[in-house]
Scaffold this active site. Structure first.
Site, PDB file in Angstrom:
ATOM      1  CB  CYS A  60      -0.975  -0.021   1.180  1.00  0.00           C
ATOM      2  SG  CYS A  60      -0.190   0.167   2.796  1.00  0.00           S
ATOM      3  NE  ARG A  61      -0.605   7.412  -0.408  1.00  0.00           N
ATOM      4  CZ  ARG A  61      -0.735   8.452  -1.207  1.00  0.00           C
ATOM      5  NH1 ARG A  61      -0.013   9.518  -0.990  1.00  0.00           N
ATOM      6  NH2 ARG A  61      -1.579   8.446  -2.193  1.00  0.00           N
TER       7      ARG A  61
END
Length: 98
Positions: A60-61
């Protein structure tokens, strides 16, 4: 749930599955070339797109969402790791994006 570094992920990216669980707007900023994009909210409906016999590295980020998804995948019978630092760390390391 196991964690993997961006360098380990880079070394494993052609043999293991990379699952990017970010939203479309985040993915537009770049993703790991071999990654499969399934937003976290769509994962239950799209689990059949993952090969249960191959390890999964969830991205994810920053690493928060991917940790939750990796836990859920491990509970569902997959072998899943989360990539520490997420795409922020990947891009900071100068690793390839598409």
């Amino acid at each position: 749930m196991a964690e993997t570094t961006v360098q380990d992920t880079n070394d494993r990216r052609t043999r293991d599955q990379i699952l990017d669980v970010r939203e479309d707007v985040e993915v537009a900023e770049g993703m790991i070339p071999e990654a499969v994009h399934i937003p976290m909210g769509d994962l239950n409906a799209r689990l059949n797109e993952l090969d249960r016999s191959r390890p999964v590295i969830v991205v994810c980020r920053s690493g928060n969402r991917s940790a939750r998804v990796a836990d859920a995948l491990n509970t569902a019978g997959y072998t899943a790791d989360t990539m520490t630092g997420g795409m922020t760390a990947w891009q900071r390391a100068g690793l390839p994006v598409r």
